[in-house]
Motif scaffolding. Structure first.
Motif, PDB file in Angstrom:
ATOM      1  N   ARG A 204      42.272  54.293  47.941  1.00 36.20           N
ATOM      2  CA  ARG A 204      41.677  53.816  49.198  1.00 36.20           C
ATOM      3  C   ARG A 204      40.911  52.523  48.957  1.00 36.20           C
ATOM      4  N   ASP A 205      40.123  52.466  47.886  1.00 33.49           N
ATOM      5  CA  ASP A 205      39.359  51.257  47.564  1.00 33.49           C
ATOM      6  C   ASP A 205      40.284  50.077  47.282  1.00 33.49           C
TER       7      ASP A 205
ATOM      8  N   ARG B 130      43.364  49.687  48.492  1.00 33.46           N
ATOM      9  CA  ARG B 130      43.958  49.294  49.770  1.00 33.46           C
ATOM     10  C   ARG B 130      42.970  48.458  50.587  1.00 33.46           C
ATOM     11  N   LEU B 131      41.717  48.884  50.626  1.00 36.24           N
ATOM     12  CA  LEU B 131      40.711  48.139  51.384  1.00 36.24           C
ATOM     13  C   LEU B 131      40.505  46.742  50.807  1.00 36.24           C
TER      14      LEU B 131
ATOM     15  N   TRP C 193      43.424  44.652  51.866  1.00 37.83           N
ATOM     16  CA  TRP C 193      43.307  44.294  53.287  1.00 37.83           C
ATOM     17  C   TRP C 193      42.273  43.196  53.485  1.00 37.83           C
ATOM     18  N   ARG C 194      41.153  43.272  52.793  1.00 37.98           N
ATOM     19  CA  ARG C 194      40.118  42.241  52.936  1.00 37.98           C
ATOM     20  C   ARG C 194      40.623  40.880  52.463  1.00 37.98           C
TER      21      ARG C 194
ATOM     22  N   THR D 125      42.564  61.167  61.376  1.00 39.23           N
ATOM     23  CA  THR D 125      41.472  60.380  60.808  1.00 39.23           C
ATOM     24  C   THR D 125      40.136  60.784  61.418  1.00 39.23           C
TER      25      THR D 125
END
Length: 148
Positions: free
Chosen positions: A4-5, A7-8, A11-12, A107
């Motif tokens: 998740r980290d 992917r984030l 994305w950033r 979610t």
């Protein structure tokens, strides 16, 4: 959590601004669905006011404050949620992203906030209510032809 980290972080990097997300969405989402999402409904009279109101919101960071006791939980309509936020309805969500109704409901359930499915969602409310039974809301409005 590591995936998740990652992917984030990706994305950033790829989408540092809302404009960069919008540009990608315009290429990915079918034309009619993008216009519906981007332009709003009706005669678009409220869209400029909504954009102006959002631009007037200022988030002021607080530095060097002890936030260890912070709690964002809230009670609403007899239920306890983890934050005073909800995932709002988006019509034609499945045209924007396949399976969006289910993904958004899951979610909301996982993070403990309400999910409000829209009248024009691509999944029926019975299915959504089974996906997120503790956090399910529905946006219900009558259509003009039904207004007698």
């Amino acid at each position: 959590m590591v995936d998740r980290d990652r992917r984030l972080a990706k994305w950033r990097t790829e989408f540092p601004t809302i404009a960069s997300l919008e540009q990608r969405a315009r290429r990915r989402i079918p034309y009619f669905a993008f216009d519906y999402l981007h332009d709003g409904t009706g005669d678009l009279a409220n869209r400029p006011h909504n954009v102006a109101a959002l631009r007037n919101i200022e988030i002021v960071p607080r530095f060097c404050e002890d936030m260890s006791g912070a709690n964002t939980a809230v009670s609403l309509f007899g239920r306890r949620y983890q934050a005073p936020l909800a995932i709002a309805p988006v019509g034609m969500d499945g045209a924007i992203w396949p399976g969006a109704t289910r993904l958004l409901a899951e979610t909301a359930r996982e993070i403990g906030i309400p999910y409000m499915t829209g009248t024009m969602a691509t999944r029926c409310m019975e299915e959504v209510s089974q996906t997120a039974p503790e956090s399910f809301w529905i946006q219900l409005y009558s259509l003009p032809a039904q207004d007698h």
